[in-house]
Design an enzyme around this catalytic site. Sequence first.
Site, PDB file in Angstrom:
ATOM      1  N   GLU A 156      22.276 -35.841  29.295  1.00 52.08           N
ATOM      2  CA  GLU A 156      21.836 -36.324  28.019  1.00 52.08           C
ATOM      3  C   GLU A 156      20.266 -35.839  27.907  1.00 52.08           C
ATOM      4  O   GLU A 156      19.608 -35.943  28.923  1.00 52.08           O
ATOM      5  CB  GLU A 156      21.915 -37.762  27.670  1.00 52.08           C
ATOM      6  CG  GLU A 156      21.177 -38.776  28.410  1.00 52.08           C
ATOM      7  CD  GLU A 156      20.995 -40.282  28.321  1.00 52.08           C
ATOM      8  OE1 GLU A 156      20.216 -40.828  27.276  1.00 52.08           O
ATOM      9  OE2 GLU A 156      22.030 -40.892  28.641  1.00 52.08           O
ATOM     10  N   ARG A 183      12.157 -43.543  22.672  1.00 50.41           N
ATOM     11  CA  ARG A 183      13.070 -42.177  22.670  1.00 50.41           C
ATOM     12  C   ARG A 183      13.989 -42.230  21.279  1.00 50.41           C
ATOM     13  O   ARG A 183      14.643 -41.089  20.783  1.00 50.41           O
ATOM     14  CB  ARG A 183      14.023 -42.198  23.828  1.00 50.41           C
ATOM     15  CG  ARG A 183      13.370 -42.137  25.026  1.00 50.41           C
ATOM     16  CD  ARG A 183      14.058 -42.154  26.148  1.00 50.41           C
ATOM     17  NE  ARG A 183      15.116 -41.119  26.511  1.00 50.41           N
ATOM     18  CZ  ARG A 183      16.217 -41.146  27.128  1.00 50.41           C
ATOM     19  NH1 ARG A 183      16.468 -42.295  27.430  1.00 50.41           N
ATOM     20  NH2 ARG A 183      17.179 -40.221  27.159  1.00 50.41           N
ATOM     21  N   ARG A 236      20.174 -37.699  20.243  1.00 51.25           N
ATOM     22  CA  ARG A 236      20.439 -37.055  21.499  1.00 51.25           C
ATOM     23  C   ARG A 236      21.470 -35.823  21.315  1.00 51.25           C
ATOM     24  O   ARG A 236      22.311 -35.758  20.610  1.00 51.25           O
ATOM     25  CB  ARG A 236      21.230 -38.151  22.608  1.00 51.25           C
ATOM     26  CG  ARG A 236      20.568 -39.625  22.782  1.00 51.25           C
ATOM     27  CD  ARG A 236      19.219 -39.275  23.910  1.00 51.25           C
ATOM     28  NE  ARG A 236      18.765 -40.413  24.365  1.00 51.25           N
ATOM     29  CZ  ARG A 236      18.201 -41.409  23.531  1.00 51.25           C
ATOM     30  NH1 ARG A 236      17.722 -41.084  22.438  1.00 51.25           N
ATOM     31  NH2 ARG A 236      17.780 -42.447  24.103  1.00 51.25           N
ATOM     32  N   HIS A 255      22.677 -42.968  18.365  1.00 50.03           N
ATOM     33  CA  HIS A 255      22.796 -43.451  19.873  1.00 50.03           C
ATOM     34  C   HIS A 255      24.148 -43.795  20.543  1.00 50.03           C
ATOM     35  O   HIS A 255      24.322 -44.963  20.860  1.00 50.03           O
ATOM     36  CB  HIS A 255      21.713 -44.799  19.956  1.00 50.03           C
ATOM     37  CG  HIS A 255      21.287 -45.281  21.226  1.00 50.03           C
ATOM     38  ND1 HIS A 255      21.496 -46.053  22.012  1.00 50.03           N
ATOM     39  CD2 HIS A 255      20.209 -44.473  22.221  1.00 50.03           C
ATOM     40  CE1 HIS A 255      20.722 -46.341  23.188  1.00 50.03           C
ATOM     41  NE2 HIS A 255      20.260 -44.874  23.304  1.00 50.03           N
TER      42      HIS A 255
END
Length: 180
Positions: free
Chosen positions: A138, A149, A153, A168
């Site tokens: 990831e 963060r 992703r 997420h």
Amino acid sequence: MAAAKIAGMTWNRQRAQTLLIVLATVAFAAYLLVFGGEDDGPRTGAPAPTATATASSLPSTTATDSSHDGGAEDGVRSGDLDPETGLVWVRERDLPYLAQDTLALIDRGGPFPYDRDGITFENREGILPDHERGYYREYTVVAPGADNRGPLRIVTGAGDEFFWTEDHYASFERISREQR
């Protein structure tokens, strides 16, 4: 009578304070649900996984809706369903520009903005195809203004697969890399 009036004002103030505390708690819980309260790994209690296409709040580099442009060089259009994974395809050029930047970093091997970039993605949600531990990696897509963060992703597979999630790990789209 004055005592009753004062008691009533105290009661109303206490109710208002209680209401503010409840509203603040609900707002904080909603924030955690949307952005994830943790920086490491998938959220627990996330909504049921879906394979539906999602619209990103970040701009892509294309000016037109390319899902209706008659097809791509590789025959994949954003919005098509991938029969191998059951996920919706999204072309690289239709991703937000920050996700495209992350893909370029992955192609170059870094340097990555976070120490956790490149760690094993465990696929605990079971949305991606099952593979042995260590198959998936990831990478963070930096979100403007985020103080952690954030939820964006890119997940890569050892078989040269690329996946995008903007929530997420609650849902994924498979990335078509036509320009490499």
